[in-house]
Design a protein around this motif. Structure first.
Motif, PDB file in Angstrom:
ATOM      1  N   UNK A 135      -3.887   8.872   3.310  1.00 18.75           N
ATOM      2  CA  UNK A 135      -4.689   9.082   2.106  1.00 18.75           C
ATOM      3  C   UNK A 135      -6.072   8.471   2.326  1.00 18.75           C
ATOM      4  N   UNK A 136      -7.151   9.208   2.074  1.00 21.21           N
ATOM      5  CA  UNK A 136      -8.503   8.645   2.237  1.00 21.21           C
ATOM      6  C   UNK A 136      -8.658   7.350   1.432  1.00 21.21           C
ATOM      7  N   UNK A 137      -8.993   6.275   2.129  1.00 19.39           N
ATOM      8  CA  UNK A 137      -9.144   4.988   1.452  1.00 19.39           C
ATOM      9  C   UNK A 137      -7.852   4.217   1.304  1.00 19.39           C
ATOM     10  N   UNK A 138      -6.727   4.891   1.543  1.00 20.22           N
ATOM     11  CA  UNK A 138      -5.427   4.231   1.458  1.00 20.22           C
ATOM     12  C   UNK A 138      -4.994   3.942   0.023  1.00 20.22           C
ATOM     13  N   UNK A 139      -3.884   3.233  -0.100  1.00 25.71           N
ATOM     14  CA  UNK A 139      -3.366   2.822  -1.400  1.00 25.71           C
ATOM     15  C   UNK A 139      -3.054   1.336  -1.355  1.00 25.71           C
ATOM     16  N   UNK A 140      -2.845   0.740  -2.537  1.00 24.03           N
ATOM     17  CA  UNK A 140      -2.543  -0.685  -2.620  1.00 24.03           C
ATOM     18  C   UNK A 140      -1.322  -0.917  -3.502  1.00 24.03           C
ATOM     19  N   UNK A 141      -0.540  -1.923  -3.123  1.00 23.67           N
ATOM     20  CA  UNK A 141       0.623  -2.313  -3.914  1.00 23.67           C
ATOM     21  C   UNK A 141       0.788  -3.824  -3.798  1.00 23.67           C
ATOM     22  N   UNK A 142       1.296  -4.444  -4.830  1.00 22.54           N
ATOM     23  CA  UNK A 142       1.505  -5.887  -4.799  1.00 22.54           C
ATOM     24  C   UNK A 142       2.638  -6.254  -3.836  1.00 22.54           C
ATOM     25  N   UNK A 143       2.396  -7.271  -3.010  1.00 21.89           N
ATOM     26  CA  UNK A 143       3.426  -7.742  -2.091  1.00 21.89           C
ATOM     27  C   UNK A 143       4.643  -8.287  -2.816  1.00 21.89           C
ATOM     28  N   UNK A 144       4.453  -8.710  -4.071  1.00 23.97           N
ATOM     29  CA  UNK A 144       5.572  -9.215  -4.871  1.00 23.97           C
ATOM     30  C   UNK A 144       6.580  -8.101  -5.123  1.00 23.97           C
ATOM     31  N   UNK A 145       6.070  -6.898  -5.434  1.00 20.98           N
ATOM     32  CA  UNK A 145       6.961  -5.767  -5.692  1.00 20.98           C
ATOM     33  C   UNK A 145       7.714  -5.358  -4.418  1.00 20.98           C
ATOM     34  N   UNK A 146       7.015  -5.421  -3.295  1.00 27.15           N
ATOM     35  CA  UNK A 146       7.649  -5.087  -2.015  1.00 27.15           C
ATOM     36  C   UNK A 146       8.757  -6.092  -1.710  1.00 27.15           C
ATOM     37  N   UNK A 147       8.489  -7.369  -1.963  1.00 27.96           N
ATOM     38  CA  UNK A 147       9.484  -8.414  -1.726  1.00 27.96           C
ATOM     39  C   UNK A 147      10.702  -8.238  -2.639  1.00 27.96           C
ATOM     40  N   UNK A 148      10.459  -7.832  -3.883  1.00 32.21           N
ATOM     41  CA  UNK A 148      11.569  -7.583  -4.814  1.00 32.21           C
ATOM     42  C   UNK A 148      12.450  -6.444  -4.296  1.00 32.21           C
ATOM     43  N   UNK A 149      11.805  -5.379  -3.807  1.00 33.62           N
ATOM     44  CA  UNK A 149      12.555  -4.269  -3.207  1.00 33.62           C
ATOM     45  C   UNK A 149      13.372  -4.765  -2.009  1.00 33.62           C
ATOM     46  N   UNK A 150      12.756  -5.630  -1.206  1.00 36.64           N
ATOM     47  CA  UNK A 150      13.462  -6.188  -0.057  1.00 36.64           C
ATOM     48  C   UNK A 150      14.672  -6.998  -0.478  1.00 36.64           C
ATOM     49  N   UNK A 151      14.532  -7.752  -1.561  1.00 36.55           N
ATOM     50  CA  UNK A 151      15.647  -8.569  -2.054  1.00 36.55           C
ATOM     51  C   UNK A 151      16.807  -7.692  -2.513  1.00 36.55           C
ATOM     52  N   UNK A 152      16.496  -6.601  -3.207  1.00 37.26           N
ATOM     53  CA  UNK A 152      17.546  -5.684  -3.676  1.00 37.26           C
ATOM     54  C   UNK A 152      18.243  -5.019  -2.495  1.00 37.26           C
ATOM     55  N   UNK A 153      17.442  -4.532  -1.545  1.00 31.01           N
ATOM     56  CA  UNK A 153      18.009  -3.872  -0.359  1.00 31.01           C
ATOM     57  C   UNK A 153      18.852  -4.848   0.451  1.00 31.01           C
TER      58      UNK A 153
END
Length: 429
Positions: A236-254
């Motif tokens: 995607x031109x310019x990329x996208x952004x997401x909070x690392x906290x949300x990624x970590x929460x997903x990691x915890x669930x997985x």
């Protein structure tokens, strides 16, 4: 629900491709095969001798037991590895869901089956990893945040499984069987639906090919919660952004589900990443394969092996069987139609579902929730075991038989592919 199913299937295909490459690396490496043969000698010799003097029950509530249980268990683990490998290689979907229920059907305690399955995944990864081939689409920031979360989740899952087993071993088996029954039932129904749908239409569904964001993903990416991680700049031109906290929460669930079920966790990572966070499938594949290696390693060793909940003999049996099954399955796809592949995937998943559903009444009776005679409960469980192994045996014999019958055709295709190529300096061009 269909979207979740297709996302889980996308994760399974990515994991299957990694397994195919990994097992190919092991099979092609003579030194690795020799090391594997030497490692399994202490297991094969007592298996041949039938290990008559060993006890017929693995451990007590502490789960500490001998490294070898019985001959039929060891041979059974090899057969389970072959079946899981055939599912992975032929169907192109992860066969890991088959291993834990199948080991439980052999009489292995649920928590030992989970730890053994995770260790089998980790052993395969470190012996023949193809991680370097995936590094192009592994996002360092996403992977780091995810691994922090998955470490917490795996630790929690291991604690839950061990606490439940120490409280009541039967309840532990019941909980694992119930979770598997729900998961395999969901996957099996949709896989069967997908099969009948594919018979009506010649065109294959193109699931997972869209990069458009869901409403949830759009909202998640608007939340500015440090640290923010930028990704998908090359898509995607310019990329996208997401909070690392949300990624970590997903990691915890997985990680939590991976530790409880004994699988890699990719089946839940994909829908969370793609539909929940808006991360592209391309980036998700690489990051997911990367995390599976570390999640399986940490989970199998720190949460299960240290406490005596890994059955090393059966893990090696599963590894040996899968090396054979994956290769045969992958080759057979060249002579098997897509609709038949979908049909057998649905059958394999539903067989696992039936197996775990039929095991639940006996566990409920043993815990005193329902009234069944011991013989009736055992009969119901055994019916599920017979149905499971009967269906997967039919699948295995059909795939292997198809492979044997088509060896001349496959050999001719191989010759055609290499015909007319010139060898220069030892390299075929």
């Amino acid at each position: 629900m269909k979207r979740i199913y297709h996302s889980i299937m996308q994760a399974s295909r990515a994991h299957a491709q990694w397994e195919i490459e990994t097992t190919s690396n092991i099979v092609k490496n003579r030194k690795m095969l020799l090391a594997l043969f030497i490692m399994t000698l202490p297991l094969i010799i007592p298996a041949v001798a039938q290990a008559a003097s060993l006890p017929s029950v693995i451990g007590g509530k502490s789960a500490y037991g001998p490294s070898f249980f019985s001959a039929h268990m060891f041979y059974g683990s090899i057969a389970i590895g072959v079946i899981a490998g055939l599912v992975t290689g032929c169907i192109g979907a992860g066969g890991g869901f088959v291993i834990t229920p199948a080991l439980m059907s052999l009489g292995v305690k649920g928590i030992l089956s989970v730890g053994t399955d995770m260790f089998h995944i980790f052993a395969k990864a470190i012996m023949g990893t193809t991680l370097h081939k995936k590094m192009g689409n592994v996002h360092a920031g996403l992977a780091l945040a995810f691994l922090i979360g998955s470490g917490i989740g795996v630790t929690g899952g291991g604690i839950i499984n061990r606490a439940l087993y120490n409280f009541n071993p039967i309840m532990s088996d019941f909980a694992i069987s119930t979770v598997y029954a729900v998961l395999l039932g969901f996957l099996g129904v949709f896989a069967l639906y997908d099969y009948f749908k594919s018979r009506k239409s010649e065109s294959e569904s193109k699931d997972g090919g869209h990069e458009t964001l869901t409403i949830m993903a759009e909202k998640m990416q608007t939340i500015n919660l440090a640290p923010m991680i930028k990704f998908d700049e090359n898509i995607i031109p310019g990329g996208r952004k997401i909070s690392g906290v949300f990624v970590a929460i997903c990691g915890a669930i997985a990680g939590l589900l991976a530790a409880i079920l004994g699988v890699g966790g990719g089946f839940i990572t994909f829908p969370m990443f793609v539909y929940g966070l808006g991360i592209s499938a391309y980036t998700t594949v690489g990051t997911d394969i990367f995390q599976i290696i570390f999640t399986a390693g940490y989970g199998s060793i720190a949460q299960y092996a240290f406490y005596g909940y890994v059955f090393y003999t059966l893990a090696m049996g599963c590894l040996l069987g899968s090396l054979f099954g994956v290769q045969i399955g992958a080759i057979t796809t060249k002579v098997v139609s897509g609709s038949k592949i979908k049909a057998f995937y649905a059958i394999a998943i539903l067989a696992g579902f039936i197996n775990r559903i039929f095991a639940i009444p006996e566990k409920l009776s043993q815990m005193g929730f329902i009234t069944l005679t011991a013989s009736t409960g055992a009969l119901i469980t055994n019916i599920g075991v017979w149905i499971f192994f009967g269906l997967v045996a039919i699948f295995a014999f059909w795939i292997i038989g198809t492979f044997i019958l088509n060896v001349p055709k496959l050999r001719a295709e191989y010759v055609d592919q290499h015909d007319g190529k010139v060898t220069e300096g030892g390299v075929t061009r």
